[in-house]
Design an enzyme around this catalytic site. Structure first.
Site, PDB file in Angstrom:
ATOM      1  N   TYR A 142       0.858  -1.183   0.000  1.00 35.59           N
ATOM      2  CA  TYR A 142       0.000   0.000   0.000  1.00 35.59           C
ATOM      3  C   TYR A 142       0.891   1.229   0.000  1.00 35.59           C
ATOM      4  O   TYR A 142       1.854   1.321   0.761  1.00 35.59           O
ATOM      5  CB  TYR A 142      -0.888   0.007   1.245  1.00 35.59           C
ATOM      6  CG  TYR A 142      -1.792   1.224   1.373  1.00 35.59           C
ATOM      7  CD1 TYR A 142      -2.842   1.430   0.483  1.00 35.59           C
ATOM      8  CD2 TYR A 142      -1.588   2.155   2.385  1.00 35.59           C
ATOM      9  CE1 TYR A 142      -3.676   2.543   0.609  1.00 35.59           C
ATOM     10  CE2 TYR A 142      -2.426   3.268   2.523  1.00 35.59           C
ATOM     11  CZ  TYR A 142      -3.458   3.458   1.635  1.00 35.59           C
ATOM     12  OH  TYR A 142      -4.278   4.553   1.761  1.00 35.59           O
ATOM     13  N   ASP A 237       9.085   2.904  -0.369  1.00 36.42           N
ATOM     14  CA  ASP A 237       8.076   3.513   0.474  1.00 36.42           C
ATOM     15  C   ASP A 237       8.376   3.117   1.920  1.00 36.42           C
ATOM     16  O   ASP A 237       8.056   2.011   2.355  1.00 36.42           O
ATOM     17  CB  ASP A 237       6.682   3.048   0.043  1.00 36.42           C
ATOM     18  CG  ASP A 237       5.586   3.694   0.882  1.00 36.42           C
ATOM     19  OD1 ASP A 237       5.914   4.308   1.930  1.00 36.42           O
ATOM     20  OD2 ASP A 237       4.412   3.576   0.504  1.00 36.42           O
ATOM     21  N   LYS A 265       4.384   8.832   8.956  1.00 37.38           N
ATOM     22  CA  LYS A 265       4.175   8.194  10.263  1.00 37.38           C
ATOM     23  C   LYS A 265       5.181   8.678  11.329  1.00 37.38           C
ATOM     24  O   LYS A 265       4.981   9.762  11.858  1.00 37.38           O
ATOM     25  CB  LYS A 265       4.116   6.685  10.098  1.00 37.38           C
ATOM     26  CG  LYS A 265       2.903   6.330   9.204  1.00 37.38           C
ATOM     27  CD  LYS A 265       2.482   4.887   9.175  1.00 37.38           C
ATOM     28  CE  LYS A 265       1.130   4.779   8.486  1.00 37.38           C
ATOM     29  NZ  LYS A 265       1.098   4.016   7.267  1.00 37.38           N
TER      30      LYS A 265
HETATM   31  C1  LIG Z   1       0.394   4.542   5.926  1.00 34.87           C
HETATM   32  C2  LIG Z   1       1.096   4.306   4.667  1.00 34.87           C
HETATM   33  C3  LIG Z   1       0.942   5.170   3.558  1.00 34.87           C
HETATM   34  C4  LIG Z   1      -0.072   6.276   3.532  1.00 34.87           C
HETATM   35  O1  LIG Z   1       0.162   7.244   4.490  1.00 34.87           O
HETATM   36  P1  LIG Z   1      -1.076   8.202   4.922  1.00 34.87           P
HETATM   37  O2  LIG Z   1      -0.422   9.190   5.827  1.00 34.87           O
HETATM   38  O3  LIG Z   1      -2.068   7.310   5.589  1.00 34.87           O
HETATM   39  O4  LIG Z   1      -1.619   8.801   3.689  1.00 34.87           O
HETATM   40  C5  LIG Z   1       1.743   4.961   2.462  1.00 34.87           C
HETATM   41  N1  LIG Z   1       2.630   3.957   2.415  1.00 34.87           N
HETATM   42  C6  LIG Z   1       2.790   3.100   3.437  1.00 34.87           C
HETATM   43  C7  LIG Z   1       3.806   2.022   3.337  1.00 34.87           C
HETATM   44  C8  LIG Z   1       2.019   3.239   4.585  1.00 34.87           C
HETATM   45  O5  LIG Z   1       2.162   2.350   5.577  1.00 34.87           O
END
Ligand SMILES: *Cc1c(COP(=O)(O)O)cnc(C)c1O
Length: 428
Positions: A142, A237, A265
Site C-alpha cells: 500500500y 516507500d 508516520k
Molecule cells: C500509511 C502508509 C501510507 C499512507 O500514508 P497516509 O499518511 O495514511 O496517507 C503509504 N505507504 C505506506 C507504506 C504506509 O504504511
C-alpha cells in the site's frame, strides 16, 4: 455516560461507515470500534473508561508512546507562535537536515502532510524525471490512495493493471503494472520486455500493509540492479518502516540506497507530516527548480515539524532501537510460546519496533500466503485479546507496533492476556 455503541451509531449518521479511515470500522473482525478518549504511554483509554495496551500506535507514528511529555511540550510551545505561516521557517530546515543525516540515500527532501501525498508526489517526480509513464508496484503493498496506486494486477504478467477502487479511470490504471512480492523471475521477465517504458518501481521494503512480510535481500538487490540498468527509479516507500525498523529505516537493515524514499508516520510524531526525498539530481526537478509541480498550503507545518523533531530527538538517544527491538522480540517469542502451549499453529516475525503474527505454519512470502492464513482464528484471537485489554490491529492484513513505553511489565501483561486468549481458541 456515553458508550462506544452509542457513538458508533451516532457517527454513522454523518460520517460514512462512522469512521474517517476504513480499517477503523472493525469490518474484518466485526463488533463495535472503540472510541478513544485519551492515551498515555502504551495505553489507550476509550470513552467507557476501559484501558487497552495499544499495539497500533496510530498505525506506526507513536514510537515513543502516547503523549510523551517532550513531544507535547514542543507542540504547545510551537502552537503559541501560531499554527501556520505559509512561509519558510528555520525549524523545517532542521528537519530536512535531520532526515538527510539519518537516511544517506536522501540528499534533498520535501515535507508534505500525508503519506498518500508523499507517495503521489514521488510518483509524479519519477515520471517527470524519466519522461516515462509506466510504473511497477507489488500485490499487497500500500502506498496511499493516489489513483495510479489503487490498481490490481491485470489478466497476465505483462498486461497493465485494472483499478482496485471505483472512481479510478482505467486509462490511468493501465500505466501501473502489479507483480508478486518477492518474485525475482517475474520482475526480470517484465524488465526484459518493457524495461525502457518503466519510470519507477515502488515497493515497501518490508511490507506492513499485508501483515508483516520481508522482502528478501536477493529480490531487493535485483530490483535495484534492474532499475539501474534500465534507467528506472527505485522508490522505497518507508512511510511505515522509516525510523521504525531501525533509526535509518529499512535502508539501514538491508544496506541499500534507493533513488527516492517516501516517509511519514514516525517523522510526524502523530501530527500530519510526511516527506519524500532522494538523489539531489532527481529532487531538483521539483518546482520551483524544475518542471514537476508539487505544493501544499500546510506543508512543513510548524506545529507538525515541532512534534516530529521532538520525536526524532528522542529516538536518537543511545540504545533506543536496541531496547525497542528487544521488547518486540520478547513479545513475539512469548506469543509463540503461548500459542504452542495451547497447540495453536502460529508464527511471528519482527524488525525493530514493527511485527507480524500469522495463524499459519510458515512465514508468508507474498500476498497469497497471507490470504491463506486462518482468518477465523485471527478474528477470535483479536476479540479474545480486546476483551482482555489488549488492542491489536483489527485486520489480519496489518502489521503491529511496539513503542518505547511498552516496558517489561506491559509485555508481561500482554502475554498473560495472550495465554488466556490462546486457551480460549484451543477450547474451540
Ligand atoms: C500509511 C502508509 C501510507 C499512507 O500514508 P497516509 O499518511 O495514511 O496517507 C503509504 N505507504 C505506506 C507504506 C504506509 O504504511
Amino acid at each position: 455516560m456515553t458508550s462506544n455503541a452509542k457513538l458508533f451509531e451516532r457517527a454513522q449518521r454523518t460520517i460514512p461507515g462512522g469512521v474517517n479511515s476504513p480499517v477503523r470500522a472493525f469490518r474484518q473482525v466485526g463488533g463495535i470500534p472503540r472510541f478513544i478518549d485519551r492515551a498515555e504511554g502504551p495505553y489507550m483509554i476509550d470513552v467507557e473508561g476501559r484501558r487497552y495496551i495499544d499495539y497500533i500506535g496510530s498505525w506506526g507514528p507513536m514510537i515513543v508512546g502516547h503523549a510523551h511529555p517532550e513531544v507535547v511540550e514542543a507542540v504547545q510551545r510551537a502552537a503559541t507562535r501560531s499554527l501556520s505561516f505559509g512561509a519558510p521557517t528555520a525549524d523545517e530546515i532542521d528537519m530536512a537536515e535531520a532526515i538527510c543525516a539519518l537516511m544517506p540515500s536522501v540528499g534533498m527532501v520535501r515535507l508534505v502532510s500525508s503519506g498518500t501525498e508523499a507517495g503521489m508526489s514521488a510518483l509524479r517526480l519519477a515520471r517527470g524525471f524519466t519522461g516515462r509513464d509506466a510504473i511497477v508496484k507489488f500485490e499487497g503493498c500500500y502506498h496511499g490512495h493516489a489513483d495510479s496506486l489503487l490498481v490490481k494486477a491485470g489478466s497476465g504478467l505483462l498486461t497493465f493493471g485494472n483499478p482496485s477502487s471505483a472512481g479510478v479511470p482505467a486509462d490511468l490504471a493501465k500505466h501501473t503494472l502489479v507483480l508478486e512480492f518477492n518474485n525475482i523471475p517475474q520482475i526480470e521477465e517484465l524488465f526484459a520486455e518493457r524495461g525502457h517504458e518503466i519510470a519507477c518501481v515502488m515497493v515497501e521494503p518490508i511490507a506492513g500493509n499485508m501483515n508483516f512480510i520481508r522482502g528478501s535481500s536477493a529480490w531487493h538487490r535485483r530490483l535495484h540492479e534492474l532499475c539501474a540498468e534500465h534507467g528506472s527509479l527505485l522508490i522505497w516507500d518507508e512511510v511505515m518502516t522509516g525510523f521504525r525498523v531501525a533509526l535509518g529505516g529499512a535502508q539501514q537493515v538491508y544496506g541499500m540506497r534507493p533513488d527516492l524514499v517516501v516517509m511519514g508516520k514516525v517523522i510526524g510524531g502523530g501530527m500530519p507530516l510526511a516527506a519524500f526525498g532522494g538523489r539531489a539530481e532527481v529532487m531538483r526537478k521539483l518546482s520551483p527548480l524544475g518542471g514537476v509541480y508539487q505544493a501544499g498550503t500546510l506543508s512543513g507545518n510548524p506545529v507538525a515539524v515541532a512534534a516530529g523533531m521532538a520525536q526524532l530527538r528522542l529516538i536518537q538517544r543511545t540504545g533506543f532501537y536496541d531496547r525497542l527491538a528487544a521488547a518486540t522480540r520478547s513479545l513475539m517469542q512469548g506469543l509463540e510460546q503461548a500459542a504452542n502451549r495451547h497447540g495453536v499453529g502460529f508464527r511471528t516475525d519482527s524488525e525493530g519496533g514493527m511485527f507480524g503474527f500469522y495463524f499459519a505454519t510458515d512465514l508468508p512470502r507474498n500476498y497469497p500466503d497471507i490470504a491463506r492464513a486462518d482468518v477465523e482464528l485471527f478474528k477470535r484471537f483479536f476479540h479474545a485479546m480486546l476483551d482482555r485489554g489488549v488492542y491489536l490491529a483489527p485486520s489480519m492484513y496489518e502489521a503491529g507496533f511496539v513503542s518505547a513505553a511498552h516496558d517489561e511489565a506491559v509485555i508481561a501483561a500482554t502475554l498473560a492476556a495472550a495465554d488466556g486468549a490462546f486457551a480460549e481458541l484451543a477450547r474451540g
